[in-house]
Motif scaffolding. Sequence first.
Motif, PDB file in Angstrom:
ATOM      1  N   LEU A   1      36.108 -61.293 -25.948  1.00  0.00           N
ATOM      2  CA  LEU A   1      37.248 -61.998 -25.356  1.00  0.00           C
ATOM      3  C   LEU A   1      38.241 -61.048 -24.679  1.00  0.00           C
ATOM      4  O   LEU A   1      38.934 -61.450 -23.743  1.00  0.00           O
ATOM      5  CB  LEU A   1      37.975 -62.815 -26.425  1.00  0.00           C
ATOM      6  CG  LEU A   1      37.190 -63.999 -26.989  1.00  0.00           C
ATOM      7  CD1 LEU A   1      37.947 -64.630 -28.141  1.00  0.00           C
ATOM      8  CD2 LEU A   1      36.925 -65.015 -25.902  1.00  0.00           C
ATOM      9  N   GLY A   2      38.331 -59.814 -25.141  1.00  0.00           N
ATOM     10  CA  GLY A   2      39.344 -58.899 -24.608  1.00  0.00           C
ATOM     11  C   GLY A   2      38.849 -57.901 -23.585  1.00  0.00           C
ATOM     12  O   GLY A   2      39.615 -57.423 -22.758  1.00  0.00           O
ATOM     13  N   VAL A   3      37.559 -57.577 -23.624  1.00  0.00           N
ATOM     14  CA  VAL A   3      37.039 -56.542 -22.726  1.00  0.00           C
ATOM     15  C   VAL A   3      36.016 -57.094 -21.736  1.00  0.00           C
ATOM     16  O   VAL A   3      36.064 -56.785 -20.545  1.00  0.00           O
ATOM     17  CB  VAL A   3      36.417 -55.377 -23.547  1.00  0.00           C
ATOM     18  CG1 VAL A   3      35.830 -54.331 -22.639  1.00  0.00           C
ATOM     19  CG2 VAL A   3      37.451 -54.764 -24.471  1.00  0.00           C
ATOM     20  N   ALA A   4      35.114 -57.909 -22.199  1.00  0.00           N
ATOM     21  CA  ALA A   4      34.000 -58.385 -21.370  1.00  0.00           C
ATOM     22  C   ALA A   4      34.419 -59.194 -20.139  1.00  0.00           C
ATOM     23  O   ALA A   4      33.746 -59.108 -19.103  1.00  0.00           O
ATOM     24  CB  ALA A   4      33.021 -59.185 -22.220  1.00  0.00           C
TER      25      ALA A   4
ATOM     26  N   ARG B   1      30.304 -56.752 -36.117  1.00  0.00           N
ATOM     27  CA  ARG B   1      31.167 -55.652 -35.646  1.00  0.00           C
ATOM     28  C   ARG B   1      30.343 -54.717 -34.774  1.00  0.00           C
ATOM     29  O   ARG B   1      29.172 -54.494 -35.016  1.00  0.00           O
ATOM     30  CB  ARG B   1      31.752 -54.885 -36.831  1.00  0.00           C
ATOM     31  CG  ARG B   1      32.708 -55.717 -37.637  1.00  0.00           C
ATOM     32  CD  ARG B   1      33.408 -54.854 -38.682  1.00  0.00           C
ATOM     33  NE  ARG B   1      34.420 -55.591 -39.378  1.00  0.00           N
ATOM     34  CZ  ARG B   1      35.670 -55.753 -38.952  1.00  0.00           C
ATOM     35  NH1 ARG B   1      36.041 -55.201 -37.838  1.00  0.00           N
ATOM     36  NH2 ARG B   1      36.528 -56.447 -39.654  1.00  0.00           N
ATOM     37  N   PHE B   2      31.015 -54.143 -33.767  1.00  0.00           N
ATOM     38  CA  PHE B   2      30.395 -53.161 -32.868  1.00  0.00           C
ATOM     39  C   PHE B   2      31.307 -51.945 -32.855  1.00  0.00           C
ATOM     40  O   PHE B   2      32.458 -52.019 -32.421  1.00  0.00           O
ATOM     41  CB  PHE B   2      30.244 -53.749 -31.467  1.00  0.00           C
ATOM     42  CG  PHE B   2      29.598 -52.822 -30.489  1.00  0.00           C
ATOM     43  CD1 PHE B   2      28.240 -52.573 -30.533  1.00  0.00           C
ATOM     44  CD2 PHE B   2      30.355 -52.155 -29.525  1.00  0.00           C
ATOM     45  CE1 PHE B   2      27.646 -51.721 -29.639  1.00  0.00           C
ATOM     46  CE2 PHE B   2      29.769 -51.294 -28.633  1.00  0.00           C
ATOM     47  CZ  PHE B   2      28.409 -51.079 -28.687  1.00  0.00           C
ATOM     48  N   VAL B   3      30.818 -50.834 -33.381  1.00  0.00           N
ATOM     49  CA  VAL B   3      31.575 -49.587 -33.505  1.00  0.00           C
ATOM     50  C   VAL B   3      32.875 -49.837 -34.280  1.00  0.00           C
ATOM     51  O   VAL B   3      33.941 -49.343 -33.937  1.00  0.00           O
ATOM     52  CB  VAL B   3      31.876 -48.964 -32.113  1.00  0.00           C
ATOM     53  CG1 VAL B   3      32.432 -47.564 -32.261  1.00  0.00           C
ATOM     54  CG2 VAL B   3      30.655 -48.943 -31.242  1.00  0.00           C
ATOM     55  N   GLY B   4      32.789 -50.673 -35.292  1.00  0.00           N
ATOM     56  CA  GLY B   4      33.944 -50.940 -36.144  1.00  0.00           C
ATOM     57  C   GLY B   4      34.917 -51.963 -35.595  1.00  0.00           C
ATOM     58  O   GLY B   4      35.904 -52.277 -36.244  1.00  0.00           O
ATOM     59  N   ILE B   5      34.686 -52.475 -34.400  1.00  0.00           N
ATOM     60  CA  ILE B   5      35.573 -53.468 -33.778  1.00  0.00           C
ATOM     61  C   ILE B   5      34.878 -54.815 -33.857  1.00  0.00           C
ATOM     62  O   ILE B   5      33.688 -54.923 -33.538  1.00  0.00           O
ATOM     63  CB  ILE B   5      35.874 -53.088 -32.312  1.00  0.00           C
ATOM     64  CG1 ILE B   5      36.525 -51.711 -32.246  1.00  0.00           C
ATOM     65  CG2 ILE B   5      36.774 -54.119 -31.653  1.00  0.00           C
ATOM     66  CD1 ILE B   5      36.669 -51.164 -30.849  1.00  0.00           C
ATOM     67  N   PRO B   6      35.606 -55.874 -34.235  1.00  0.00           N
ATOM     68  CA  PRO B   6      34.971 -57.204 -34.297  1.00  0.00           C
ATOM     69  C   PRO B   6      34.429 -57.606 -32.925  1.00  0.00           C
ATOM     70  O   PRO B   6      35.094 -57.442 -31.896  1.00  0.00           O
ATOM     71  CB  PRO B   6      36.102 -58.136 -34.733  1.00  0.00           C
ATOM     72  CG  PRO B   6      37.108 -57.245 -35.386  1.00  0.00           C
ATOM     73  CD  PRO B   6      36.988 -55.915 -34.725  1.00  0.00           C
ATOM     74  N   LEU B   7      33.217 -58.127 -32.908  1.00  0.00           N
ATOM     75  CA  LEU B   7      32.550 -58.501 -31.664  1.00  0.00           C
ATOM     76  C   LEU B   7      33.311 -59.562 -30.873  1.00  0.00           C
ATOM     77  O   LEU B   7      33.393 -59.464 -29.639  1.00  0.00           O
ATOM     78  CB  LEU B   7      31.111 -58.944 -31.955  1.00  0.00           C
ATOM     79  CG  LEU B   7      30.225 -59.132 -30.731  1.00  0.00           C
ATOM     80  CD1 LEU B   7      30.098 -57.839 -29.955  1.00  0.00           C
ATOM     81  CD2 LEU B   7      28.864 -59.639 -31.136  1.00  0.00           C
ATOM     82  N   PRO B   8      33.918 -60.573 -31.512  1.00  0.00           N
ATOM     83  CA  PRO B   8      34.685 -61.546 -30.727  1.00  0.00           C
ATOM     84  C   PRO B   8      35.832 -60.912 -29.949  1.00  0.00           C
ATOM     85  O   PRO B   8      36.151 -61.323 -28.841  1.00  0.00           O
ATOM     86  CB  PRO B   8      35.203 -62.533 -31.770  1.00  0.00           C
ATOM     87  CG  PRO B   8      34.254 -62.430 -32.899  1.00  0.00           C
ATOM     88  CD  PRO B   8      33.796 -60.997 -32.894  1.00  0.00           C
TER      89      PRO B   8
END
Length: 158
Positions: free
Chosen positions: A126-129, A115-122
């Motif tokens: 997949l959604g931002v990067a 997790r990154f800042v409470g959001i799952p890394l995947p």
Amino acid sequence: MTDDFYRNVGGIREPDPTLGKSVQPEPAPEPVLPEPEPPPRVRRQRVVLAEPSRSAGSLRARVELEQQTSWGELLIKDLIKVQLRSGVALALLVLAVLGALPAVFFFWPSFTDLRFVGIPLPWLLLGVAPFPLLFGVGLWYNRLAERHERDFVDMIEN
């Protein structure tokens, strides 16, 4: 006649010249406008039909392109081939980066738990990067295409 009509000047009675006339104030003097500046002098420009700096080869290449001869078509096809090669190479780069993400999730299942800042890394991957990645690759392709076109024009003119 009445005494109001005459005035006494040195014992002689003369008619009053201001009598019967309306008294009006003197008109204000008109403002003096500054003289307009003369228009700037336009430099004459010499028009030459054939520029001596251009070589006969560049003129020949332009004629070949305009008349769509076989040599002109070959030059255009070469430019298109270079542009296509750049586009395909960058598209393969994007596919490799974005296509590697599912492989990472499959081969390292523990990666999905990060997790990154409470959001799952995947979700972030997949959604931002992809958006900054696609924007950057688009800018890169645009600069490459402009460089190829400048090289093409330089080749034609020289």
